[in-house]
Enzyme design. Structure first.
Site, PDB file in Angstrom:
ATOM      1  N   PRO A 274       0.778  -1.248   0.000  1.00 37.53           N
ATOM      2  CA  PRO A 274       0.000   0.000   0.000  1.00 37.53           C
ATOM      3  C   PRO A 274       0.814   1.305   0.000  1.00 37.53           C
ATOM      4  CG  PRO A 274      -0.049  -1.001   2.181  1.00 37.53           C
ATOM      5  CD  PRO A 274       0.686  -1.956   1.281  1.00 37.53           C
ATOM      6  N   TYR A 275       2.121   1.226   0.141  1.00 40.20           N
ATOM      7  CA  TYR A 275       2.920   2.453   0.135  1.00 40.20           C
ATOM      8  C   TYR A 275       3.965   2.411  -0.973  1.00 40.20           C
ATOM      9  CZ  TYR A 275       0.650   3.582   4.475  1.00 40.20           C
ATOM     10  OH  TYR A 275      -0.298   3.889   5.402  1.00 40.20           O
ATOM     11  N   GLY A 276       4.560   3.571  -1.214  1.00 42.58           N
ATOM     12  CA  GLY A 276       5.677   3.621  -2.148  1.00 42.58           C
ATOM     13  C   GLY A 276       6.857   2.880  -1.553  1.00 42.58           C
ATOM     14  N   MET A 278       8.489   1.645   2.614  1.00 42.14           N
ATOM     15  CA  MET A 278       8.395   1.643   4.063  1.00 42.14           C
ATOM     16  C   MET A 278       9.786   1.319   4.607  1.00 42.14           C
ATOM     17  SD  MET A 278       6.709   2.046   6.842  1.00 42.14           S
ATOM     18  CE  MET A 278       7.582   1.933   8.403  1.00 42.14           C
ATOM     19  N   GLU A 279      10.235   2.185   5.499  1.00 42.88           N
ATOM     20  CA  GLU A 279      11.626   2.186   5.930  1.00 42.88           C
ATOM     21  C   GLU A 279      11.981   1.122   6.970  1.00 42.88           C
ATOM     22  OE1 GLU A 279       9.231   4.443   6.462  1.00 42.88           O
ATOM     23  OE2 GLU A 279       9.380   5.372   8.437  1.00 42.88           O
ATOM     24  N   HIS A 303      14.689   8.517   0.066  1.00 43.83           N
ATOM     25  CA  HIS A 303      13.781   8.818   1.166  1.00 43.83           C
ATOM     26  C   HIS A 303      13.807   7.710   2.224  1.00 43.83           C
ATOM     27  CE1 HIS A 303      10.040  10.536   2.942  1.00 43.83           C
ATOM     28  NE2 HIS A 303       9.850   9.269   3.281  1.00 43.83           N
ATOM     29  N   GLU A 304      13.587   6.482   1.794  1.00 38.31           N
ATOM     30  CA  GLU A 304      13.535   5.383   2.775  1.00 38.31           C
ATOM     31  C   GLU A 304      14.888   5.206   3.460  1.00 38.31           C
ATOM     32  OE1 GLU A 304      10.653   4.883   3.401  1.00 38.31           O
ATOM     33  OE2 GLU A 304       9.690   5.401   1.507  1.00 38.31           O
ATOM     34  N   HIS A 307      15.409   7.658   6.257  1.00 38.09           N
ATOM     35  CA  HIS A 307      14.742   7.286   7.504  1.00 38.09           C
ATOM     36  C   HIS A 307      15.676   6.526   8.454  1.00 38.09           C
ATOM     37  CE1 HIS A 307      10.585   8.547   7.353  1.00 38.09           C
ATOM     38  NE2 HIS A 307      10.361   7.991   6.173  1.00 38.09           N
ATOM     39  N   GLU A 326       8.864  12.408   9.044  1.00 40.30           N
ATOM     40  CA  GLU A 326       8.739  12.579   7.598  1.00 40.30           C
ATOM     41  C   GLU A 326       9.316  13.902   7.080  1.00 40.30           C
ATOM     42  OE1 GLU A 326       8.214  10.145   5.738  1.00 40.30           O
ATOM     43  OE2 GLU A 326       7.306   8.718   7.142  1.00 40.30           O
ATOM     44  N   ASP A 386      -3.989   7.028  10.936  1.00 40.14           N
ATOM     45  CA  ASP A 386      -4.178   6.691   9.520  1.00 40.14           C
ATOM     46  C   ASP A 386      -5.117   7.675   8.829  1.00 40.14           C
ATOM     47  OD1 ASP A 386      -2.584   4.513   8.777  1.00 40.14           O
ATOM     48  OD2 ASP A 386      -3.949   3.062   9.694  1.00 40.14           O
ATOM     49  N   TYR A 394       5.080  15.759   5.522  1.00 45.15           N
ATOM     50  CA  TYR A 394       6.231  15.628   4.632  1.00 45.15           C
ATOM     51  C   TYR A 394       6.686  16.994   4.128  1.00 45.15           C
ATOM     52  CZ  TYR A 394       5.035  10.640   4.215  1.00 45.15           C
ATOM     53  OH  TYR A 394       4.776   9.329   4.472  1.00 45.15           O
ATOM     54  N   MET A 592      -1.506   3.217  -2.079  1.00 46.36           N
ATOM     55  CA  MET A 592      -2.611   4.114  -1.701  1.00 46.36           C
ATOM     56  C   MET A 592      -2.509   5.496  -2.309  1.00 46.36           C
ATOM     57  SD  MET A 592      -3.879   3.302   2.097  1.00 46.36           S
ATOM     58  CE  MET A 592      -2.363   3.171   3.005  1.00 46.36           C
TER      59      MET A 592
HETATM   60  N1  BES Z   1       7.050   5.885   6.424  1.00 41.78           N
HETATM   61  C1  BES Z   1       6.454   6.171   5.173  1.00 41.78           C
HETATM   62  C2  BES Z   1       5.281   5.293   4.859  1.00 41.78           C
HETATM   63  C3  BES Z   1       4.169   5.328   5.879  1.00 41.78           C
HETATM   64  C4  BES Z   1       3.811   6.484   6.531  1.00 41.78           C
HETATM   65  C5  BES Z   1       3.477   4.174   6.150  1.00 41.78           C
HETATM   66  C6  BES Z   1       2.785   6.473   7.474  1.00 41.78           C
HETATM   67  C7  BES Z   1       2.457   4.169   7.080  1.00 41.78           C
HETATM   68  C8  BES Z   1       2.111   5.326   7.736  1.00 41.78           C
HETATM   69  C9  BES Z   1       7.441   6.099   4.023  1.00 41.78           C
HETATM   70  O1  BES Z   1       8.719   6.491   4.370  1.00 41.78           O
HETATM   71  C10 BES Z   1       6.989   7.059   2.959  1.00 41.78           C
HETATM   72  O2  BES Z   1       6.842   8.193   3.272  1.00 41.78           O
HETATM   73  N2  BES Z   1       6.796   6.612   1.723  1.00 41.78           N
HETATM   74  C11 BES Z   1       6.374   7.448   0.630  1.00 41.78           C
HETATM   75  C12 BES Z   1       7.498   7.751  -0.326  1.00 41.78           C
HETATM   76  C13 BES Z   1       8.187   9.056  -0.129  1.00 41.78           C
HETATM   77  C14 BES Z   1       9.173   9.333  -1.243  1.00 41.78           C
HETATM   78  C15 BES Z   1       7.344  10.238   0.152  1.00 41.78           C
HETATM   79  C16 BES Z   1       5.300   6.727  -0.138  1.00 41.78           C
HETATM   80  O3  BES Z   1       4.951   5.612   0.249  1.00 41.78           O
HETATM   81  O4  BES Z   1       4.809   7.253  -1.120  1.00 41.78           O
HETATM   82 ZN    ZN Z   2       8.845   8.544   4.855  1.00 46.27          ZN
END
Ligand code: BES
Ligand code: ZN
Length: 637
Positions: A274-276, A278-279, A303-304, A307, A326, A386, A394, A592
């Protein structure tokens, strides 16, 4: 605690870091010295079954130990190996779940082992069990977890708060290879009886635990990096990422200090991830949508990786301070990108301007304007983090750090502070106030500058922050072209006339040399008139047809950032023949960031198609994604 300007001091809680109210546990009474996991992934029953043992030091005497759980079954509990009968699972309270209350007097300085035997249920929001199609003809089982922000409680009974950290040891039984957020202790050539052992020697919060298992293969892509993926994507993943990974780590170390985790690997999950990204420590999880063949989404890796400092080493103590994770990470991501670009500061400005568009858009999309504050108010745990998720932490966060950098004297003055910050709070969980304390501590001679920062505006006021004076060179070429389109959108009568004019104009503005990011910016700015004139592109139908016809490269790209924006353009222009294309595409991605706006977009033009499409694909999505789309479409509350 230093004395901060009155606006901040007035809002600061008496305890620092603040207490996290998104957990029902009484974590403040304990220190967790280690956590041991011994579990089995049962694909046939879709259950994780096993035990978790917490080694606890008691910081404050209490008569109960309270843990978080959500849709778990607790089979038995033992303290120091002695079975405990006096526990109860409390009634579920949304959004925090069911607390586990263990009646047991513990006294300050006691050391104890608390073991819980548990199993997950089919309602767990932490886990997705799936079949992957990528190894056709036989589909194969696969499982991955996604715990941030507070889904750890749905994988295992836990003190589910970023405010507490623990080292880990883990034994995970599975019929397929397993990855975990730690270092592997198995040597590959030894028979393991399907048990995979790991350790995480750096203390981590519960949301950073991660497990995945399936037909996963691997390839080394750097001195401290390995990529994991199903065989069908391994080669393309290697291609996409191997060139950059080690340089990224080195550049990140130059900016933020030593990399403390030893290895940096990543796993390409199936499309429903569901995410781009996750770190997860040692093993970033990624969506396969990042593999576009042109490295154009490499910033997600930066980005990851970033983190590893902001978030994983220095952690937000509660989700109200999520921006610390973030915002700092986006700031670092852009510092890393800039260092590898021939024109670092122009590039950095460009990234901030791209992000600004995201920020503007996401503030508009928020369910509540209040959620656009930097420090969130989750109302003592009543609001689900959520639900407040957006680009605000961000982008507003990264703009805030950039603002501080500028005010404090630019890169030269700010760079030493960055290292100081990550070193000072290493392995801790902190709130925004401690971050500000550290600024006052590091810059005693700049107290006046700090006093003059508009803290109220940045930290507590919803809406857009002040926009910095970013260098516009990289966007100027793009915006001249867009302005021409917008001003001439009703000037010509046929596609051919548009073509002869705009092919020329595009050449003059070097469209063919636009980077993928400039093309993204191009579509973003083409969409801008919609804010004041929602029908702009449907009323200027020949112009919008012409755009689609001239810029064929946008149609054929594998870059999903372009693809999603192009759908937005097409649907706003009411090009009905593309509705079904979007619907079909929504059945192939679970990220997502695309799925939620995608359904909203479809819903706006064809409610029935949107709802039918969602019903068709809802089992493909991750449970969190399904739940949020359901809310977005008004199918649930
Ligand atoms: N930690 C986040 C993903 C996240 C945030 C999962 C909150 C659940 C709750 C991850 O580091 C993230 O920000 N991913 C981004 C990519 C980024 C380049 C902005 C994404 O998934 O798009
Ligand atoms: Zn992030």
């Amino acid at each position: 605690m230093s004395s901060l300007p009155k606006v901040i001091q007035d809002r600061r809680h008496t305890q620092s870091p603040e207490i996290d109210h998104s957990t029902l546990s009484n974590y403040k009474n304990f220190k967790v010295t280690n956590t041991h996991l011994n579990i089995e992934l049962q694909f046939d029953t879709k259950k994780i079954v096993g035990l978790v043992t917490y080694n606890l030091n008691v910081l404050q005497s209490v008569s109960k130990i309270i843990l978080d759980s959500s849709f778990l079954k607790i089979n038995s509990i033992a303290i120091n190996d002695k079975d405990i009968k006096s526990f109860k699972i409390n009634e579920r309270e949304e959004p925090r779940g069911s607390s586990i209350e263990i009646d047991h007097q513990v006294n300050e300085n006691d050391e104890l082992n608390l073991t819980l035997n548990f199993e997950t249920t089919d309602k767990s929001t932490a886990i997705q069990w799936l079949k992957t199609e990528s190894n056709t003809p036989d589909s194969v089982d696969y499982i991955f977890t996604q715990l941030e922000p507070n889904h750890a409680r749905s994988l295992l009974p836990s003190f589910d708060t970023p405010g507490i950290k623990s080292t880990f040891t883990a034994e995970i039984k599975s019929k397929y290879p397993v990855v975990f957020s730690g270092l592997s202790l198995n040597s590959s050539n030894v028979e393991n009886n399907n048990v995979y052992k790991f350790e995480q020697t750096v203390p981590i919060p519960s949301y950073l635990i991660a497990i995945a298992s399936g037909n996963i293969t691997s390839a080394k892509i750097g001195p401290r990096s390995t990529v994991y993926a199903e065989l069908s994507v391994l080669e393309s993943a290697k291609e996409e990422f191997s060139q950059d990974i080690e340089r990224f780590i080195q550049v990140a170390e130059e900016v933020a200090g030593p990399y403390i985790w030893k290895t940096y690997d990543f796993l390409i999950n199936p499309f429903s991830f569901p995410y781009g990204g996750m770190e997860n420590p040692n093993i970033t999880f990624l969506t396969p949508t990042l593999i576009s063949g042109d490295k154009s989404q490499i910033n997600v890796i930066a980005h990851e990786l970033a983190h590893s400092w902001s978030g994983n080493n220095v952690t937000n103590a509660s989700w109200e301070h999520f921006w610390l994770n973030e915002g700092w990470t986006v700031y670092l991501e852009r510092r890393i990108g800039a260092k590898l670009h021939p024109e670092p500061e122009k590039f950095r400005s460009f990234e901030y301007l791209m992000g600004w568009n995201d920020l503007v858009e996401s503030i508009k999309q928020l369910p509540k304007f209040e959620y656009s504050r930097l420090i969130q108010d989750l109302q003592n745990g009543k609001i689900d983090p959520d639900d407040t998720f957006s680009s605000v932490p961000y982008e507003k966060g990264a703009n805030f750090i950039y603002h501080l950098e500028t005010k404090l004297g630019g890169l030269e003055e700010f760079d030493p502070y960055i290292k100081f910050y990550f070193n000072k709070f290493s392995k801790q969980s902190i709130d925004s106030y401690q971050f500000i304390d550290s600024l006052y501590e590091f810059y005693p001679q700049k107290k006046e500058i700090l006093d003059n920062i508009d803290w109220e505006l940045w930290l507590y006021t919803p809406g857009l922050p002040p926009k910095a004076d970013f260098d516009t060179e990289f966007v100027d070429k793009v915006t001249t072209l867009t302005k021409e389109w917008i001003s001439k959108a009703n000037v010509f009568q046929t596609v051919d006339e548009f073509k002869s004019h705009f092919t020329q104009i595009s050449l003059i503005n070097n469209y063919n040399e636009f980077t993928t990011e400039q093309k993204i910016y191009f579509i973003d700015t083409l969409l801008e008139p919609l804010e004041s004139t929602p029908k702009f592109w449907s009323e200027n139908s020949i112009a919008s047809d012409s755009i689609l016809s001239i810029y064929q490269d946008l149609e054929t790209t594998k870059n999903t950032e372009i693809k999603t924006r192009l759908f937005k353009f097409k649907l706003n222009a009411k090009k009905t023949k593309f509705y079904q294309d979007l619907a079909d595409w929504l059945g192939t991605v679970g990220r997502m960031k695309y799925v939620r706006p995608g359904y909203k977009l479809l819903f706006a033009v064809d409610q029935k198609l949107a709802i039918d499409t969602f019903n068709k694909y809802k089992d493909f999505y991750h449970p969190i994604a399904s739940k949020l789309v359901e809310k977005d479409l008004g199918l649930s509350k």
